[in-house]
Each structure stands twice: as C-alpha cells, then as structure tokens.
Motif scaffolding. Structure first.
Motif, mmCIF file in Angstrom:
data_model
loop_
_atom_site.group_PDB
_atom_site.id
_atom_site.type_symbol
_atom_site.label_atom_id
_atom_site.label_comp_id
_atom_site.label_asym_id
_atom_site.label_seq_id
_atom_site.Cartn_x
_atom_site.Cartn_y
_atom_site.Cartn_z
ATOM 1 N N MET A 1 6.318 29.264 47.143
ATOM 2 C CA MET A 1 5.821 29.010 48.255
ATOM 3 C C MET A 1 4.089 28.985 47.701
ATOM 4 O O MET A 1 2.830 28.417 48.211
ATOM 5 N N GLN A 2 3.870 28.968 46.058
ATOM 6 C CA GLN A 2 2.408 29.170 45.908
ATOM 7 C C GLN A 2 2.167 27.560 46.015
ATOM 8 O O GLN A 2 1.304 27.192 45.733
ATOM 9 N N GLU A 3 3.355 26.393 45.424
ATOM 10 C CA GLU A 3 3.183 25.537 45.179
ATOM 11 C C GLU A 3 1.756 24.190 46.755
ATOM 12 O O GLU A 3 1.529 24.471 47.401
ATOM 13 N N LYS A 4 2.671 25.371 47.726
ATOM 14 C CA LYS A 4 2.068 24.962 49.234
ATOM 15 C C LYS A 4 0.720 25.284 49.370
ATOM 16 O O LYS A 4 -0.398 25.175 50.469
ATOM 17 N N LYS A 5 0.257 26.520 49.504
ATOM 18 C CA LYS A 5 -0.669 27.149 49.113
ATOM 19 C C LYS A 5 -1.801 26.352 48.158
ATOM 20 O O LYS A 5 -2.853 26.155 48.548
ATOM 21 N N LEU A 6 -1.419 25.526 47.050
ATOM 22 C CA LEU A 6 -2.136 25.030 46.150
ATOM 23 C C LEU A 6 -2.851 23.428 46.781
ATOM 24 O O LEU A 6 -3.369 23.391 46.769
ATOM 25 N N LYS A 7 -1.734 22.554 47.640
ATOM 26 C CA LYS A 7 -1.649 22.021 48.214
ATOM 27 C C LYS A 7 -2.771 22.270 49.698
ATOM 28 O O LYS A 7 -3.495 21.561 49.608
ATOM 29 N N VAL A 8 -2.452 23.103 50.036
ATOM 30 C CA VAL A 8 -3.187 23.119 51.775
ATOM 31 C C VAL A 8 -4.823 23.532 50.985
ATOM 32 O O VAL A 8 -5.863 23.190 51.271
ATOM 33 N N GLU A 9 -5.190 24.131 50.003
ATOM 34 C CA GLU A 9 -6.274 24.087 49.237
ATOM 35 C C GLU A 9 -6.894 23.569 48.533
ATOM 36 O O GLU A 9 -8.582 23.531 49.090
ATOM 37 N N PHE A 10 -6.474 22.249 48.414
ATOM 38 C CA PHE A 10 -6.685 20.619 48.420
ATOM 39 C C PHE A 10 -7.233 20.409 49.485
ATOM 40 O O PHE A 10 -7.673 18.643 49.094
ATOM 41 N N SER A 11 -7.091 20.418 50.903
ATOM 42 C CA SER A 11 -6.655 19.778 51.814
ATOM 43 C C SER A 11 -8.540 18.900 52.188
ATOM 44 O O SER A 11 -9.799 19.752 51.556
ATOM 45 N N SER A 12 -8.617 18.178 52.662
ATOM 46 C CA SER A 12 -9.869 17.123 52.850
ATOM 47 C C SER A 12 -10.983 18.266 53.216
ATOM 48 O O SER A 12 -11.263 19.047 53.690
ATOM 49 N N ARG A 13 -12.308 18.136 52.251
ATOM 50 C CA ARG A 13 -13.187 19.185 53.598
ATOM 51 C C ARG A 13 -13.560 18.707 54.744
ATOM 52 O O ARG A 13 -14.284 19.010 55.555
ATOM 53 N N ILE A 15 -11.553 17.552 56.641
ATOM 54 C CA ILE A 15 -10.678 18.863 57.923
ATOM 55 C C ILE A 15 -11.138 19.767 57.689
ATOM 56 O O ILE A 15 -11.844 21.051 59.008
ATOM 57 N N THR A 16 -11.374 20.672 56.288
ATOM 58 C CA THR A 16 -11.133 21.837 56.381
ATOM 59 C C THR A 16 -12.905 22.449 57.208
ATOM 60 O O THR A 16 -13.191 23.436 57.034
ATOM 61 N N GLU A 17 -13.344 21.660 56.541
ATOM 62 C CA GLU A 17 -15.264 22.306 57.467
ATOM 63 C C GLU A 17 -15.337 21.779 58.621
ATOM 64 O O GLU A 17 -16.871 21.393 59.380
ATOM 65 N N ASN A 18 -14.942 20.956 59.231
ATOM 66 C CA ASN A 18 -15.835 20.202 60.337
ATOM 67 C C ASN A 18 -15.024 21.305 61.325
ATOM 68 O O ASN A 18 -13.637 21.644 61.617
ATOM 69 N N GLN A 19 -15.896 21.991 62.502
ATOM 70 C CA GLN A 19 -16.045 22.895 63.558
ATOM 71 C C GLN A 19 -14.924 22.233 64.515
ATOM 72 O O GLN A 19 -13.564 23.861 65.193
#
Length: 185
Positions: A1-13, A15-19
């Motif tokens: 499960m840790q690897e999954k979280k790591l990958k999600v943390e590196f998602s493109s800004r 998408i992650t910062e778009n309201q």
C-alpha cells in the motif's frame, strides 16, 4: 500500500492543484498511455472509476492490493497498442474525463476528442519542440509544435493552457498543458 501512496503523491500538479478537477463527482476517467498510472490513481483514490490503457500494464501500480494476480474490479485495465492498428477504437462519448500525459500520437486526436462525453474534460500534457534542446524526446514525431495542442481542441472551452518550462520530480522539461471542456452539443 505504501507504493500506491508514493505514486499518488507524485501525480501531476496540473491535476492535483486544479479546483475544477478536485470538484468532480464520481466520474468515468480514462488514463490513456497510463504508464505507472500515477495520474489515474489520484482519481481512483477519490472514488472515480478509472480505465487504464497502455501498450503494456507491467509498470502499472495497482490502485488497491490485488489478491493473487487478480486486478481490482472497479477499474478497467486494457493492454492495447494504440499505434499499430490492433486496438479497437475508443468508445465515443464514454468518459467524463480523459487524461493524457507524456504521450503524443497525432492520429489519435480525433478518437481522444470523441471519447469525451459532451460537457466532459480533457487534461493533456506533453512535450513541445523546445524539449529537443535539453533532452528526450528529440524526435519531432513526439513533440508538439507551438500552439498545436490548443489548436487541436480549439472548439472546446479552454480552462487552462500553458506552453513552456515545467518542473516536476526535480526535472526541467518543456511542455504544453491543456485543460478543456468539450462542448455540450
């Protein structure tokens, strides 16, 4: 499960910062040429149904812990080569959101546009020709010309467009970024 979280943390800004993307309700999402799936995983973590497509799914990090070689059933996994003519055409008006990152195969533009539902969104980020000055890719076949991406989706409502330097994972690259809404009719 840790690897999954790591990958999600590196998602493109992008998408992650778009309201607008953060406010999407449970949607059908296509992660096209998904690679490790990091951007599709971000949406899977938020409860969206994601279809992951890539030539090979070997690098895909599963959105949940699979049981003995089985893949989670709430998502779709398709190992399709979209460039050799062996894959079926993408379904029309199927997805609320289509993600395309670091991938360019110009003959797919019409299919990509057609697979987005009316009123749906596309998020597209890939390399521009200036990238060849600093690294890979260098082949013009994989590099957008100035305003090419914006022109390809010119009839859509533009929510975000940028061309220039992008810093991600401590690497500099030259990219075009587009977020656009398909016309409702």
């Amino acid at each position: 499960m840790q690897e999954k979280k790591l990958k999600v943390e590196f998602s493109s800004r992008l998408i992650t910062e778009n309201q607008e993307l953060n406010l999407l309700d449970k949607s059908e999402v296509l992660d096209l040429a998904c690679g490790s799936g990091r951007n599709g995983l971000w949406f899977a973590d938020k409860g969206h149904r994601v279809t992951f497509i890539d030539k090979s799914l070997a690098n895909l990090c599963m959105p949940s812990e699979p049981q003995a070689d089985s893949m989670p059933t709430e998502h779709t996994y398709l190992a399709w080569d979209l460039e050799d003519g062996s894959a079926p055409e993408l379904a029309q008006n199927k997805y609320d959101l289509v993600l395309v990152f670091n991938y360019l195969h110009r003959p797919l533009f019409p299919q990509i546009a057609a697979t987005v539902k009316p009123g749906g969104l596309i998020v597209y980020e890939t390399f521009i020709d200036k990238q060849a000055e600093i690294g890979r890719p260098r082949n013009p076949k994989f590099l957008l010309k100035s305003n090419e991406l914006k022109n390809e989706f010119e009839k859509w409502t533009l929510l975000h467009y940028f061309e220039g330097e992008v810093m991600s994972d401590l690497n500099l690259s030259y990219k075009a970024q587009l977020i656009a809404r398909k016309p409702s009719c």
